[in-house]
Design a protein around this motif. Sequence first.
Motif, PDB file in Angstrom:
ATOM      1  N   LEU A  54       0.813  -1.358   0.312  1.00  0.00           N
ATOM      2  CA  LEU A  54      -0.342  -0.188  -0.192  1.00  0.00           C
ATOM      3  C   LEU A  54       0.972   1.499  -0.018  1.00  0.00           C
ATOM      4  CD1 LEU A  54      -2.452  -0.858   2.785  1.00  0.00           C
ATOM      5  CD2 LEU A  54      -3.487  -0.939  -0.074  1.00  0.00           C
ATOM      6  N   MET A  55       0.009   2.386  -0.949  1.00  0.00           N
ATOM      7  CA  MET A  55       0.505   3.567  -0.235  1.00  0.00           C
ATOM      8  C   MET A  55      -0.300   5.215   0.306  1.00  0.00           C
ATOM      9  SD  MET A  55       3.469   5.768  -0.799  1.00  0.00           S
ATOM     10  CE  MET A  55       3.169   7.339   0.417  1.00  0.00           C
ATOM     11  N   LEU A  56      -0.637   4.871   1.140  1.00  0.00           N
ATOM     12  CA  LEU A  56      -1.833   4.755   1.833  1.00  0.00           C
ATOM     13  C   LEU A  56      -1.770   7.353   1.650  1.00  0.00           C
ATOM     14  CD1 LEU A  56      -2.180   3.544   5.120  1.00  0.00           C
ATOM     15  CD2 LEU A  56      -4.064   3.392   3.111  1.00  0.00           C
ATOM     16  N   VAL A  57      -2.154   7.526   0.257  1.00  0.00           N
ATOM     17  CA  VAL A  57      -2.222   8.700   0.813  1.00  0.00           C
ATOM     18  C   VAL A  57      -4.069   8.830   0.025  1.00  0.00           C
ATOM     19  CG1 VAL A  57      -1.939  10.655  -1.154  1.00  0.00           C
ATOM     20  CG2 VAL A  57      -1.131   8.369  -0.711  1.00  0.00           C
ATOM     21  N   ARG A  58      -3.911  10.817   1.520  1.00  0.00           N
ATOM     22  CA  ARG A  58      -5.324  11.175   1.219  1.00  0.00           C
ATOM     23  C   ARG A  58      -5.580  12.557   0.566  1.00  0.00           C
ATOM     24  NH1 ARG A  58      -9.963   8.678   1.794  1.00  0.00           N
ATOM     25  NH2 ARG A  58     -10.757  10.669   2.319  1.00  0.00           N
ATOM     26  N   LYS A  59      -6.707  12.492  -0.585  1.00  0.00           N
ATOM     27  CA  LYS A  59      -7.172  13.969  -1.231  1.00  0.00           C
ATOM     28  C   LYS A  59      -7.471  15.170  -0.434  1.00  0.00           C
ATOM     29  CE  LYS A  59     -10.814  14.194  -4.185  1.00  0.00           C
ATOM     30  NZ  LYS A  59     -11.133  13.107  -4.872  1.00  0.00           N
ATOM     31  N   LEU A  60      -7.376  16.147  -0.135  1.00  0.00           N
ATOM     32  CA  LEU A  60      -7.752  17.351   0.606  1.00  0.00           C
ATOM     33  C   LEU A  60      -8.603  18.232  -0.557  1.00  0.00           C
ATOM     34  CD1 LEU A  60      -3.990  18.876   1.496  1.00  0.00           C
ATOM     35  CD2 LEU A  60      -6.053  17.089   3.141  1.00  0.00           C
ATOM     36  N   GLY A  61      -9.927  17.620  -0.549  1.00  0.00           N
ATOM     37  CA  GLY A  61     -10.768  17.853  -1.940  1.00  0.00           C
ATOM     38  C   GLY A  61     -11.698  19.883  -0.993  1.00  0.00           C
ATOM     39  N   VAL A  62     -11.628  19.955  -1.952  1.00  0.00           N
ATOM     40  CA  VAL A  62     -12.521  21.091  -1.804  1.00  0.00           C
ATOM     41  C   VAL A  62     -13.627  21.837  -0.752  1.00  0.00           C
ATOM     42  CG1 VAL A  62     -12.880  23.846  -2.958  1.00  0.00           C
ATOM     43  CG2 VAL A  62     -11.249  22.175  -3.745  1.00  0.00           C
ATOM     44  N   PRO A  63     -13.864  22.427  -0.049  1.00  0.00           N
ATOM     45  CA  PRO A  63     -15.150  22.115   0.937  1.00  0.00           C
ATOM     46  C   PRO A  63     -16.049  22.880  -0.184  1.00  0.00           C
ATOM     47  CG  PRO A  63     -13.363  23.428   2.779  1.00  0.00           C
ATOM     48  CD  PRO A  63     -13.083  23.001   1.070  1.00  0.00           C
ATOM     49  N   GLY A  64     -16.966  21.744  -0.047  1.00  0.00           N
ATOM     50  CA  GLY A  64     -18.517  22.492  -1.497  1.00  0.00           C
ATOM     51  C   GLY A  64     -18.150  21.730  -1.714  1.00  0.00           C
ATOM     52  N   GLN A  65     -16.883  21.160  -2.878  1.00  0.00           N
ATOM     53  CA  GLN A  65     -16.662  20.523  -4.200  1.00  0.00           C
ATOM     54  C   GLN A  65     -15.370  19.572  -3.640  1.00  0.00           C
ATOM     55  OE1 GLN A  65     -15.675  23.536  -7.507  1.00  0.00           O
ATOM     56  NE2 GLN A  65     -16.029  25.577  -6.185  1.00  0.00           N
ATOM     57  N   GLU A  66     -15.394  18.452  -3.054  1.00  0.00           N
ATOM     58  CA  GLU A  66     -14.872  17.213  -2.381  1.00  0.00           C
ATOM     59  C   GLU A  66     -14.398  16.490  -3.371  1.00  0.00           C
ATOM     60  OE1 GLU A  66     -17.362  18.530  -1.139  1.00  0.00           O
ATOM     61  OE2 GLU A  66     -16.426  18.922   0.448  1.00  0.00           O
ATOM     62  N   GLU A  67     -15.174  16.640  -4.403  1.00  0.00           N
ATOM     63  CA  GLU A  67     -13.830  15.509  -6.484  1.00  0.00           C
ATOM     64  C   GLU A  67     -13.151  16.718  -6.140  1.00  0.00           C
ATOM     65  OE1 GLU A  67     -14.457  12.614  -6.751  1.00  0.00           O
ATOM     66  OE2 GLU A  67     -15.436  12.919  -5.279  1.00  0.00           O
ATOM     67  N   LEU A  68     -13.041  17.919  -5.903  1.00  0.00           N
ATOM     68  CA  LEU A  68     -11.838  18.960  -7.090  1.00  0.00           C
ATOM     69  C   LEU A  68     -10.412  19.076  -5.598  1.00  0.00           C
ATOM     70  CD1 LEU A  68     -10.384  20.986  -8.509  1.00  0.00           C
ATOM     71  CD2 LEU A  68     -12.171  22.526  -7.606  1.00  0.00           C
ATOM     72  N   ALA A  69      -9.338  18.519  -5.867  1.00  0.00           N
ATOM     73  CA  ALA A  69      -7.834  18.196  -4.958  1.00  0.00           C
ATOM     74  C   ALA A  69      -7.590  19.398  -5.043  1.00  0.00           C
ATOM     75  CB  ALA A  69      -7.433  16.975  -5.260  1.00  0.00           C
ATOM     76  N   MET A  70      -7.738  20.121  -3.827  1.00  0.00           N
ATOM     77  CA  MET A  70      -6.175  21.599  -3.710  1.00  0.00           C
ATOM     78  C   MET A  70      -5.510  21.127  -3.002  1.00  0.00           C
ATOM     79  SD  MET A  70      -8.378  23.494  -0.334  1.00  0.00           S
ATOM     80  CE  MET A  70      -9.117  21.717   1.345  1.00  0.00           C
ATOM     81  N   GLY A  71      -5.113  19.585  -2.932  1.00  0.00           N
ATOM     82  CA  GLY A  71      -4.072  18.462  -2.217  1.00  0.00           C
ATOM     83  C   GLY A  71      -4.176  17.212  -2.210  1.00  0.00           C
ATOM     84  N   ALA A  72      -3.126  16.632  -1.088  1.00  0.00           N
ATOM     85  CA  ALA A  72      -3.211  15.632  -0.277  1.00  0.00           C
ATOM     86  C   ALA A  72      -2.227  15.648   0.570  1.00  0.00           C
ATOM     87  CB  ALA A  72      -2.464  14.805  -1.966  1.00  0.00           C
ATOM     88  N   ILE A  73      -2.816  14.760   1.311  1.00  0.00           N
ATOM     89  CA  ILE A  73      -1.935  14.137   2.109  1.00  0.00           C
ATOM     90  C   ILE A  73      -0.988  12.802   2.930  1.00  0.00           C
ATOM     91  CG2 ILE A  73      -2.154  15.684   4.117  1.00  0.00           C
ATOM     92  CD1 ILE A  73      -3.959  14.000   5.401  1.00  0.00           C
TER      93      ILE A  73
END
Length: 219
Positions: A54-73
Amino acid sequence: MQLPFRNRVEAGRLLAEALEPYGGRTDVLILALPRGGLPVAFEVAQALAVPLDLMLVRKLGVPGQEELAMGAIASGGIKYLNQELVSSLRVSDSVIDRVVSREKKELERREQAYRGQRPVPEVRHHCVVLIDDGLATGATMRAAVLALRQRQPGRIVIGVPVAPADTVEKLRAEADEVICLATPEPFLAIGKWYRDFSQTSDEEVRDLLVRAWQQREQD
């Protein structure tokens, strides 16, 4: 090759053909980005006879537009932000911190749910193939590459079935190689290019990982 893919299994088998030069090598390790990347990566690992993890990563979704990634951790405290998008949408630091905190909890939950007490695989000097079921902005994959670089692999290869051409080009500057089967335009969304893009469950992730780990232990 014909789009859309029937499902992630078919996409994985087709991707395995493109990654065939990496098959059977003792220095190759495949790391899947869960959840959707697991079914794809499982097929690749099976076809190439190389280990899967595994490579565990989480997208940081724009509030209200969660599918749009403003970044990731990613695991290891890695945070990537698309500063251009954050600035254009005027997302405040406090909002970013709130999203990061929420996604960090989910990252830790998944680490425990999927891996349990199993140690993180050694990647130093290995050729690591990062696999997902597709890319949109590439933010999640970029965070994965940044996190992986800190662990000093010998080579990083990105393998995906489908992505926008501009995302692929940007990631070529981050990874040593990017293999993408299709770059349709207009892209719109990853799910558009699969007939079955149903969500992969935690149970499916665990099942595929256990199967892959048990097979390696038996070999």
